[in-house]
Design an enzyme around this catalytic site. Structure first.
Site, PDB file in Angstrom:
ATOM      1  N   GLU A 271       0.786  -1.290  -0.014  1.00  0.00           N
ATOM      2  CA  GLU A 271      -0.133  -0.018   0.045  1.00  0.00           C
ATOM      3  C   GLU A 271       0.791   1.375  -0.225  1.00  0.00           C
ATOM      4  O   GLU A 271       0.684   2.182   0.623  1.00  0.00           O
ATOM      5  CB  GLU A 271      -0.920   0.020   1.320  1.00  0.00           C
ATOM      6  CG  GLU A 271      -1.999  -1.161   1.165  1.00  0.00           C
ATOM      7  CD  GLU A 271      -2.843  -1.106   2.364  1.00  0.00           C
ATOM      8  OE1 GLU A 271      -3.928  -1.076   2.278  1.00  0.00           O
ATOM      9  OE2 GLU A 271      -2.401  -1.128   3.582  1.00  0.00           O
TER      10      GLU A 271
HETATM   11  C1  ACM Z   1      -2.297  -5.446   3.834  1.00  0.00           C
HETATM   12  O1  ACM Z   1      -3.451  -5.688   4.477  1.00  0.00           O
HETATM   13  N1  ACM Z   1      -2.030  -4.240   3.564  1.00  0.00           N
HETATM   14  C2  ACM Z   1      -1.047  -6.301   3.506  1.00  0.00           C
END
Ligand code: ACM
Length: 461
Positions: A271
Site C-alpha cells: 500500500e
Molecule cells: C495489507 O493488508 N495491507 C497487507
C-alpha cells in the site's frame, strides 16, 4: 448434532491418514500429557526415528489398549503429535484406538498479529501462541511497525519506541507499548520451544508515519509530521532519494536480523500509495538485498513483485482479486509465494454484517469462506509447487483486548490451519463443521472468547 462418542479422526487439522481400531481405547492421565514438548513416559512412548519417512514435521501415533507410541523423525513432529493427542484426550482422557500417520501439506503455516495498531504484551502474545500451536501453526508473524505505532526497541534510535510506542499510540490512541529487545527475545524463545518461528515485519517504504514522527530527518523536507491514530492507509513514505533513509533502514533491519534466529525478515512493501512506482522500485532495489546480507530471506507483501526480486525472496499475496500478473511472473521465475488472500484468511474481516469488531473492505468472511478454498487454485500461475504456505493475518485497528483477538481468531484460525496442513482432496466442510463444534466447550472451559458462528452446531457449553 451427532453423538459425542469420540472418533480417532476428530482432530483439527485433519490428519493425513486415520485408521481407527474402534474396539480399543486407552485412558491417558493429565500428567502424561502435561509437558509441552516430548512426554516420554510409561503411557506415551516417544521414538525419534525417520523409519516412517514422515519428514521434518510428520508423526505417527499408535494407540493401543496398553498405551501410546509416538514416532517422528524430528522433535517438531513429536510436538505436533502431542497436539493431536491433546485434542483426542480432551475432556475425559479417553483416547480412541488406532493409528494416525500425519504430515503437513505446507511448510509455512502462519498467524499474524498486528502490534502496531494495538499493542499486546509479551504475556498476551504467549497465551495467544499457546492457542495457535494446538492447530499446528508453526510461524508467528509479528507486524511490529506502522503509521500508528512502532513496537520494537532499536538501539541507537530510541525515539522510535519512546514516541512511537508511547502514550496515545495505536488506533484511537488506545494501544500504547513496545517490546524491548529482551521482550522480543523472550517471545522468540517461547515460540521456539513450541517449534514456532517468529517472522518479524518492519513495514516500509509506506506505513511509516510513526517513524517519521520520531525522526523528522527522514521526511522529504526534514519538517516534523503530526502523529496519526486514524485507520487510513497509503499516506506515509520513506524517501527513496535520501541517504538517511538507507542508514535508518539498514540499522533497523540489522538489529531485527540479529535478534531473530528464524530465516525470515518481512519488509512489508504494501500500500505505498504515496510513493511513485519509480521510487518504490528504487527503494526496493536497495532494501530487498539487506535481509540476505544479514543472513535472512526477505518476505514482502505481494506489491514487491513489481520490483526485481532477488533469488530467495518470498511474496505474500494478500488482496482479494482473483489474479495478479506480477505475482504470476514472480512464481514463474521461481519465487515462493505465501497465500493470505483477505477474502479468505484475514481474521479481521467481519464474520457477518452484525459482527461488532473488524472491517469489511474484503467482504464478510464466515467460517466456511475461511475453510472452503484451495491455495493452489487461488491465483492463475501460482501452483502447489510455488507455494511456501498459508497465513492468517489479524489486523488490530478495531481490537482493544485479548477477548477481541480471540473472538475474531476462533473458529476461523482452525479453518485456515487445516487449509495449510491437510490434503486438499481430504478436506470437507461438513466434516470440519462437525469437528470444530467439539472445540466450543473446550474454549469455553479455557475462557477463550470464541465466536459461536451460526454455521456450526455448537454443543451447549
Ligand atoms: C495489507 O493488508 N495491507 C497487507
Amino acid at each position: 448434532m451427532r453423538s459425542l462418542t469420540k472418533r480417532l479422526g476428530d482432530v483439527i487439522p485433519l490428519p493425513a491418514l486415520v485408521v481407527p481400531e474402534p474396539a480399543v481405547t486407552f485412558t491417558i492421565t493429565p500428567e502424561a500429557l502435561s509437558r509441552a514438548g516430548e512426554p516420554d513416559n510409561a503411557e506415551v512412548r516417544v521414538e525419534l526415528t525417520d523409519a516412517d519417512g514422515l519428514g521434518a514435521e510428520g508423526y505417527r501415533l499408535e494407540i493401543t489398549a496398553a498405551g501410546v507410541t509416538l514416532r517422528a523423525a524430528e522433535p517438531a513432529g513429536v510436538f505436533w503429535g502431542v497436539q493431536t493427542l491433546r485434542q483426542l484426550a480432551a475432556g475425559d482422557g479417553v483416547l480412541p484406538g488406532g493409528v494416525i500417520e500425519d504430515r503437513p501439506r505446507f511448510a509455512y503455516r502462519a498467524a499474524m498479529i498486528d502490534l502496531a495498531r494495538h499493542f499486546f504484551t509479551v504475556d498476551e502474545i504467549k497465551a495467544h501462541l499457546d492457542l495457535l500451536v494446538g492447530f499446528k501453526i508453526n510461524h508467528l508473524h509479528l507486524h511490529l511497525t506502522d503509521d500508528q505505532g512502532w513496537r520494537l526497541e532499536i538501539p541507537g534510535w530510541p525515539r522510535l519506541t519512546e514516541v512511537g510506542g508511547g502514550p496515545g499510540t495505536g488506533c484511537d490512541g488506545a494501544g500504547p507499548g513496545f517490546l524491548t529487545l529482551a521482550d522480543y527475545a523472550e517471545v522468540v524463545a517461547y515460540a521456539a520451544d513450541r517449534f514456532v518461528t517468529v517472522v518479524p515485519e518492519i513495514d516500509m517504504p509506506g506505513h511509516v508515519n510513526a517513524a517519521l514522527v520520531a525522526y523528522p530527518e527522514l521526511t522529504a523536507d526534514g519538517q516534523p509530521v503530526a502523529p496519526r491514530v486514524d485507520a487510513e492507509v497509503g499516506y506515509s513514505s520513506l524517501v527513496a532519494g535520501k541517504e538517511e533513509t538507507y542508514a535508518f533502514v539498514e540499522a533497523v533491519l540489522k538489529t531485527v536480523a540479529d535478534a531473530t534466529p528464524g530465516p525470515y525478515l518481512h519488509i512489508g512493501g504494501d500500500e505505498c500509495l504515496n510513493t511513485s512506482p519509480e521510487d518504490y522500485r528504487a527503494f526496493l532495489s536497495r532494501v530487498l538485498p539487506l535481509p540476505g546480507k544479514y543472513g535472512k530471506r526477505a518476505i514482502g507483501w505481494h506489491e514487491i513483485a513489481a520490483a526485481d526480486l532477488p533469488e530467495g525472496t518470498v511474496v505474500q499475496y494478500w488482496r482479494p482479486e482473483e489474479q495478479d500478473a506480477n505475482v504470476n511472473a514472480a512464481a514463474s521465475a521461481g519465487r515462493a509465494v505465501i497465500m493470505s488472500p483477505a477474502d479468505r484468511t484475514y481474521l479481521d474481516m467481519k464474520y457477518d454484517a452484525d459482527t461488532p469488531l473488524g472491517l469489511d473492505w474484503a467482504g464478510l468472511v464466515p467460517v466456511r469462506r475461511a475453510y472452503d478454498w484451495d491455495p493452489a487454485a487461488r491465483l492463475p500461475g501460482v501452483t502447489e509447487e510455488a507455494l511456501l504456505g498459508v497465513a492468517a493475518p489479524l489486523w488490530s485497528e478495531t481490537l482493544r483486548s485479548v477477548a477481541d483477538v480471540q473472538f475474531l481468531t476462533f473458529p476461523r484460525l482452525p479453518a485456515v490451519a487445516e487449509v495449510g496442513w491437510s490434503r486438499q482432496d481430504a478436506r470437507d466442510w461438513e466434516s470440519f463443521r462437525e469437528r470444530v463444534a467439539l472445540f466450543g466447550p473446550r474454549w469455553a472451559a479455557a475462557g477463550v472468547a470464541y465466536f459461536r458462528a451460526p454455521e456450526i452446531d455448537w454443543p451447549a457449553n
